[in-house]
Motif scaffolding. Structure first.
Motif, short mmCIF file in Angstrom:
data_model
loop_
_atom_site.label_atom_id
_atom_site.label_comp_id
_atom_site.label_asym_id
_atom_site.label_seq_id
_atom_site.Cartn_x
_atom_site.Cartn_y
_atom_site.Cartn_z
N LEU A 1 0.82 -1.21 0.00
CA LEU A 1 0.00 0.00 0.00
C LEU A 1 0.86 1.27 0.00
CD1 LEU A 1 -2.96 0.99 0.09
CD2 LEU A 1 -2.68 1.17 2.56
N CYS A 2 1.76 1.39 0.96
CA CYS A 2 2.54 2.62 1.10
C CYS A 2 3.95 2.50 0.54
CB CYS A 2 2.58 3.06 2.56
SG CYS A 2 3.61 2.01 3.61
N THR A 3 4.33 1.33 0.09
CA THR A 3 5.64 1.00 -0.48
C THR A 3 6.81 1.22 0.48
OG1 THR A 3 6.03 3.16 -1.54
CG2 THR A 3 4.82 1.49 -2.82
N ASP B 1 13.92 -8.24 9.62
CA ASP B 1 13.69 -8.54 11.03
C ASP B 1 12.40 -7.92 11.56
OD1 ASP B 1 14.56 -5.95 10.88
OD2 ASP B 1 15.90 -6.09 12.61
N SER B 2 11.55 -7.38 10.68
CA SER B 2 10.29 -6.77 11.12
C SER B 2 9.11 -7.68 10.81
CB SER B 2 10.08 -5.42 10.43
OG SER B 2 9.91 -5.61 9.05
N ASP B 3 7.99 -7.41 11.47
CA ASP B 3 6.77 -8.17 11.20
C ASP B 3 6.22 -7.78 9.84
OD1 ASP B 3 6.80 -9.50 13.62
OD2 ASP B 3 5.52 -8.02 14.61
N ILE B 4 5.64 -8.74 9.15
CA ILE B 4 4.98 -8.50 7.87
C ILE B 4 3.54 -8.94 8.01
CG2 ILE B 4 4.90 -9.08 5.42
CD1 ILE B 4 7.89 -9.62 5.57
N PHE B 5 2.63 -8.06 7.69
CA PHE B 5 1.20 -8.34 7.80
C PHE B 5 0.70 -8.74 6.41
CE2 PHE B 5 2.51 -5.55 11.12
CZ PHE B 5 1.82 -5.98 12.23
N ARG C 1 -4.77 -11.67 1.77
CA ARG C 1 -5.08 -12.48 0.59
C ARG C 1 -3.93 -13.41 0.22
NH1 ARG C 1 -9.05 -9.35 -3.53
NH2 ARG C 1 -10.67 -9.05 -2.00
N GLY C 2 -3.25 -13.88 1.22
CA GLY C 2 -2.25 -14.92 1.02
C GLY C 2 -0.87 -14.45 0.63
N ASP C 3 -0.76 -13.50 -0.29
CA ASP C 3 0.57 -13.16 -0.79
C ASP C 3 0.87 -11.67 -0.85
OD1 ASP C 3 -1.14 -12.50 -2.81
OD2 ASP C 3 0.00 -13.45 -4.40
N THR C 4 0.04 -10.84 -0.26
CA THR C 4 0.23 -9.40 -0.33
C THR C 4 0.77 -8.89 1.01
OG1 THR C 4 -1.66 -9.31 -1.83
CG2 THR C 4 -0.87 -7.22 -0.95
N PRO C 5 2.00 -8.36 1.04
CA PRO C 5 2.61 -7.92 2.29
C PRO C 5 2.30 -6.46 2.63
CG PRO C 5 4.22 -7.80 0.56
CD PRO C 5 2.95 -8.35 -0.07
N PHE C 6 2.17 -6.18 3.92
CA PHE C 6 1.96 -4.83 4.41
C PHE C 6 2.87 -4.58 5.60
CE2 PHE C 6 -1.84 -6.02 2.20
CZ PHE C 6 -2.09 -4.91 1.42
N CYS C 7 3.28 -3.32 5.77
CA CYS C 7 4.22 -2.97 6.83
C CYS C 7 3.54 -2.90 8.20
CB CYS C 7 4.90 -1.64 6.52
SG CYS C 7 3.76 -0.23 6.47
N SER C 8 2.24 -2.68 8.21
CA SER C 8 1.53 -2.53 9.49
C SER C 8 0.11 -3.05 9.37
CB SER C 8 1.49 -1.04 9.89
OG SER C 8 0.70 -0.32 8.97
N ASP C 9 -0.49 -3.23 10.52
CA ASP C 9 -1.89 -3.64 10.57
C ASP C 9 -2.77 -2.55 9.97
OD1 ASP C 9 -3.75 -5.62 11.27
OD2 ASP C 9 -4.28 -4.56 13.11
N GLU C 10 -2.38 -1.30 10.16
CA GLU C 10 -3.16 -0.17 9.62
C GLU C 10 -3.17 -0.20 8.09
OE1 GLU C 10 -0.76 0.25 11.99
OE2 GLU C 10 -2.13 0.52 13.69
N CYS C 11 -2.02 -0.43 7.46
CA CYS C 11 -1.96 -0.49 5.99
C CYS C 11 -2.81 -1.67 5.48
CB CYS C 11 -0.53 -0.63 5.50
SG CYS C 11 0.37 0.93 5.39
N ARG C 12 -2.71 -2.79 6.16
CA ARG C 12 -3.49 -3.96 5.75
C ARG C 12 -4.99 -3.67 5.85
NH1 ARG C 12 -4.41 -9.54 8.68
NH2 ARG C 12 -4.60 -8.06 10.37
N HIS C 13 -5.42 -3.05 6.94
CA HIS C 13 -6.84 -2.73 7.10
C HIS C 13 -7.30 -1.68 6.09
CE1 HIS C 13 -8.13 -5.23 10.38
NE2 HIS C 13 -7.01 -4.96 11.03
#
Length: 93
Positions: A25-27, A33-37, A40-52
């Motif tokens: 979403l925000c690139t 070493d960070s969490d990846i949210f 839909r199975g294969d789409t990564p987001f930096c935070s729970d907010e970006c995913r939502h």
């Protein structure tokens, strides 16, 4: 070290396949070493907010598409089935 497996084996340049190197979403770059949210199975987001936010956008797009389909095939508009039938008749004649 376990996370490196996902980064090292990610297909490069394939359409529709997201690399795990940036938020979809925000690139924002994703650190190994960070969490990846995921969504839909294969789409990564930096935070729970970006995913939502992406989920919210997907719901809005789905509602708009449903509204367009409903409007296109509603009986009062003269489109949809009636237009297809008149097209089929004009092609056959």
């Amino acid at each position: 070290m376990a996370c490196a497996f996902f980064f090292d084996t990610e297909p490069v340049g394939e359409p529709g396949v997201h690399a795990l190197d940036a938020c979809a979403l925000c690139t924002k770059p994703l650190a190994r070493d960070s969490d990846i949210f995921m969504y839909r199975g294969d789409t990564p987001f930096c935070s729970d907010e970006c995913r939502h936010e992406q989920m919210r956008l997907d719901v809005a797009c789905a509602r708009q598409a449903a509204a367009r389909r409903q409007k296109q095939f509603s009986p009062g508009t003269g489109s949809g089935r009636a237009r297809r039938e008149s097209w089929e008749v004009s092609v056959a004649s």
